[in-house]
Write a protein that holds these residues in place. Sequence first.
Motif, PDB file in Angstrom:
ATOM      1  N   PHE A   3       0.848  -1.187   0.000  1.00  0.00           N
ATOM      2  CA  PHE A   3       0.000   0.000   0.000  1.00  0.00           C
ATOM      3  C   PHE A   3       0.885   1.239   0.000  1.00  0.00           C
ATOM      4  CE2 PHE A   3      -3.056  -3.062   1.382  1.00  0.00           C
ATOM      5  CZ  PHE A   3      -4.298  -2.531   1.035  1.00  0.00           C
ATOM      6  N   ALA A   5       0.732   5.019   1.210  1.00  0.00           N
ATOM      7  CA  ALA A   5      -0.023   6.025   1.963  1.00  0.00           C
ATOM      8  C   ALA A   5       0.280   7.394   1.378  1.00  0.00           C
ATOM      9  CB  ALA A   5       0.380   5.986   3.432  1.00  0.00           C
ATOM     10  N   ILE A   7       0.100  11.189   2.235  1.00  0.00           N
ATOM     11  CA  ILE A   7      -0.057  12.070   3.393  1.00  0.00           C
ATOM     12  C   ILE A   7       0.433  13.462   3.032  1.00  0.00           C
ATOM     13  CG2 ILE A   7       0.512  12.381   5.839  1.00  0.00           C
ATOM     14  CD1 ILE A   7       1.414   9.420   5.873  1.00  0.00           C
ATOM     15  N   ASN A   8      -0.496  14.380   2.834  1.00  0.00           N
ATOM     16  CA  ASN A   8      -0.130  15.772   2.495  1.00  0.00           C
ATOM     17  C   ASN A   8       0.938  15.862   1.412  1.00  0.00           C
ATOM     18  OD1 ASN A   8      -1.898  16.665   4.412  1.00  0.00           O
ATOM     19  ND2 ASN A   8      -0.349  16.981   6.003  1.00  0.00           N
ATOM     20  N   HIS A  10       3.035  13.598   0.462  1.00  0.00           N
ATOM     21  CA  HIS A  10       4.147  12.666   0.636  1.00  0.00           C
ATOM     22  C   HIS A  10       3.633  11.230   0.500  1.00  0.00           C
ATOM     23  CE1 HIS A  10       6.521  16.018   1.998  1.00  0.00           C
ATOM     24  NE2 HIS A  10       5.602  16.305   2.897  1.00  0.00           N
ATOM     25  N   VAL A  12       4.206   7.200   1.291  1.00  0.00           N
ATOM     26  CA  VAL A  12       4.915   6.237   2.135  1.00  0.00           C
ATOM     27  C   VAL A  12       4.453   4.840   1.754  1.00  0.00           C
ATOM     28  CG1 VAL A  12       5.374   5.441   4.480  1.00  0.00           C
ATOM     29  CG2 VAL A  12       5.091   7.879   4.039  1.00  0.00           C
ATOM     30  N   MET A  14       4.167   0.812   2.123  1.00  0.00           N
ATOM     31  CA  MET A  14       4.159  -0.241   3.146  1.00  0.00           C
ATOM     32  C   MET A  14       3.989  -1.584   2.444  1.00  0.00           C
ATOM     33  SD  MET A  14       1.599   1.518   5.945  1.00  0.00           S
ATOM     34  CE  MET A  14       0.579   2.306   4.696  1.00  0.00           C
ATOM     35  N   PRO A  29       3.344  -2.144   8.238  1.00  0.00           N
ATOM     36  CA  PRO A  29       2.549  -1.073   8.866  1.00  0.00           C
ATOM     37  C   PRO A  29       2.734  -1.002  10.379  1.00  0.00           C
ATOM     38  CG  PRO A  29       1.180  -2.381   7.395  1.00  0.00           C
ATOM     39  CD  PRO A  29       2.495  -3.073   7.466  1.00  0.00           C
ATOM     40  N   LEU A  32       5.850   0.685  11.273  1.00  0.00           N
ATOM     41  CA  LEU A  32       5.755   2.112  10.978  1.00  0.00           C
ATOM     42  C   LEU A  32       5.220   2.887  12.188  1.00  0.00           C
ATOM     43  CD1 LEU A  32       6.408   3.552   8.315  1.00  0.00           C
ATOM     44  CD2 LEU A  32       3.965   3.600   7.826  1.00  0.00           C
ATOM     45  N   MET A  33       4.434   2.195  12.994  1.00  0.00           N
ATOM     46  CA  MET A  33       3.885   2.839  14.192  1.00  0.00           C
ATOM     47  C   MET A  33       5.012   3.183  15.178  1.00  0.00           C
ATOM     48  SD  MET A  33       0.563   1.255  16.063  1.00  0.00           S
ATOM     49  CE  MET A  33      -0.080   2.090  17.525  1.00  0.00           C
ATOM     50  N   ALA A  35       8.072   3.935  14.173  1.00  0.00           N
ATOM     51  CA  ALA A  35       8.743   5.083  13.560  1.00  0.00           C
ATOM     52  C   ALA A  35       7.995   6.361  13.927  1.00  0.00           C
ATOM     53  CB  ALA A  35       8.788   4.922  12.041  1.00  0.00           C
ATOM     54  N   SER A  36       6.690   6.271  13.914  1.00  0.00           N
ATOM     55  CA  SER A  36       5.844   7.406  14.286  1.00  0.00           C
ATOM     56  C   SER A  36       6.154   7.860  15.716  1.00  0.00           C
ATOM     57  CB  SER A  36       4.376   6.978  14.160  1.00  0.00           C
ATOM     58  OG  SER A  36       3.514   7.870  14.807  1.00  0.00           O
TER      59      SER A  36
ATOM     60  N   ALA B   5      13.560   7.265   9.609  1.00  0.00           N
ATOM     61  CA  ALA B   5      13.403   5.995  10.319  1.00  0.00           C
ATOM     62  C   ALA B   5      14.008   4.885   9.471  1.00  0.00           C
ATOM     63  CB  ALA B   5      11.925   5.727  10.576  1.00  0.00           C
ATOM     64  N   ILE B   7      13.942   1.029   9.020  1.00  0.00           N
ATOM     65  CA  ILE B   7      13.130  -0.130   9.410  1.00  0.00           C
ATOM     66  C   ILE B   7      13.448  -1.296   8.485  1.00  0.00           C
ATOM     67  CG2 ILE B   7      10.788  -0.967   9.835  1.00  0.00           C
ATOM     68  CD1 ILE B   7       9.867   1.995   9.813  1.00  0.00           C
ATOM     69  N   MET B  14      10.546  11.588   8.032  1.00  0.00           N
ATOM     70  CA  MET B  14       9.493  12.332   8.724  1.00  0.00           C
ATOM     71  C   MET B  14       9.978  13.760   8.925  1.00  0.00           C
ATOM     72  SD  MET B  14       8.449   9.535  11.660  1.00  0.00           S
ATOM     73  CE  MET B  14      10.140   8.970  11.882  1.00  0.00           C
ATOM     74  N   PRO B  29       5.080  12.725  11.990  1.00  0.00           N
ATOM     75  CA  PRO B  29       5.069  11.432  12.681  1.00  0.00           C
ATOM     76  C   PRO B  29       3.664  10.996  13.118  1.00  0.00           C
ATOM     77  CG  PRO B  29       6.768  12.846  13.599  1.00  0.00           C
ATOM     78  CD  PRO B  29       5.985  13.684  12.652  1.00  0.00           C
ATOM     79  N   LEU B  32       1.741   9.677  10.327  1.00  0.00           N
ATOM     80  CA  LEU B  32       2.268   8.370   9.922  1.00  0.00           C
ATOM     81  C   LEU B  32       1.566   7.243  10.684  1.00  0.00           C
ATOM     82  CD1 LEU B  32       4.526   7.753   7.898  1.00  0.00           C
ATOM     83  CD2 LEU B  32       6.074   7.461   9.819  1.00  0.00           C
ATOM     84  N   ALA B  35      -1.306   6.177   8.731  1.00  0.00           N
ATOM     85  CA  ALA B  35      -0.890   5.338   7.603  1.00  0.00           C
ATOM     86  C   ALA B  35      -0.675   3.908   8.082  1.00  0.00           C
ATOM     87  CB  ALA B  35       0.392   5.887   6.985  1.00  0.00           C
ATOM     88  N   SER B  36      -0.086   3.794   9.267  1.00  0.00           N
ATOM     89  CA  SER B  36       0.143   2.484   9.871  1.00  0.00           C
ATOM     90  C   SER B  36      -1.180   1.739  10.058  1.00  0.00           C
ATOM     91  CB  SER B  36       0.856   2.687  11.213  1.00  0.00           C
ATOM     92  OG  SER B  36       0.819   1.534  12.003  1.00  0.00           O
ATOM     93  N   CYS B  40      -2.202  -1.612   7.951  1.00  0.00           N
ATOM     94  CA  CYS B  40      -2.429  -2.840   8.718  1.00  0.00           C
ATOM     95  C   CYS B  40      -3.755  -3.494   8.349  1.00  0.00           C
ATOM     96  CB  CYS B  40      -2.385  -2.512  10.213  1.00  0.00           C
ATOM     97  SG  CYS B  40      -2.808  -3.887  11.297  1.00  0.00           S
TER      98      CYS B  40
END
Lengths: 125, 125
Positions: A3, A5, A7-8, A10, A12, A14, A29, A32-33, A35-36, B5, B7, B14, B29, B32, B35-36, B40
């Motif tokens: 997927f 994502a 976001i504004n 950007h 990302v 996954m 995903p 990624l949480m 990383a957040s 990040a 991973i 970010m 962040p 994000l 997105a996670s 998921c």
Amino acid sequence: MSFTAKINGHNVLMDTKADDGGEDSGPGPKQLMLASLAGCTGIDIVSILNKMKVEFSQFSIDVHAALSNDHPKIYNLVKITYTIKLAEKDKSKMIKAVQLSTEKYCGVYAMFKTFAKMDTEIDYL
Amino acid sequence: MSFTAKINGHNVLMDTKADDGGEDSGPGPKQLMLASLAGCTGIDIVSILNKMKVEFSQFSIDVHAALSNDHPKIYNLVKITYTIKLAEKDKSKMIKAVQLSTEKYCGVYAMFKTFAKMDTEIDYL
């Protein structure tokens, strides 16, 4: 299984690992949480140290997390290690910055606290 | 104010917006984290529909979330809209797939449930 994502403006990506039917083209995903979480508290701390006029370098954050055994698997134990280089006299300010982030400003940390036992550590270079 | 990040060999940038001292070089962040959540539950649903031998296309997920007013600002209201194109006969299977993800398999959804009121909707193309 991948997927992207949006976001504004950007993107990302996954994905899952080959074992789970994906192609490992991006982070999972759930990872990624984490990383957040690191990004949220990290940006707080840079912002707070800047306001305190503290000079620092080589700032990085490691997040280690344990998952529960049963589905749905959630993070139940999270340890954040902040690594930073700064003057001896500024160590107390770094401790204060971490406190302000984890107790007051970082929303992601506050959300994690509702389901995980949280722990933090500061390593000075 | 930007963080990368790392991973499992994947890099995710970010940053904050210019208003907050950043350069908007990547998503925030906290965003994000949404997105996670989308990734998921999305990966779950693709996996479940594949196991059910359901053919589908144009699958996308929108996440809208509201933040609390006071610091630390947390997501207190989250709405996930699944958009998908599939045969009329398979709609009940899509409903079942969403249920399985949100109630049983998606760990990120389970974590969000501990701090936010969650809502889901399916839009068929």
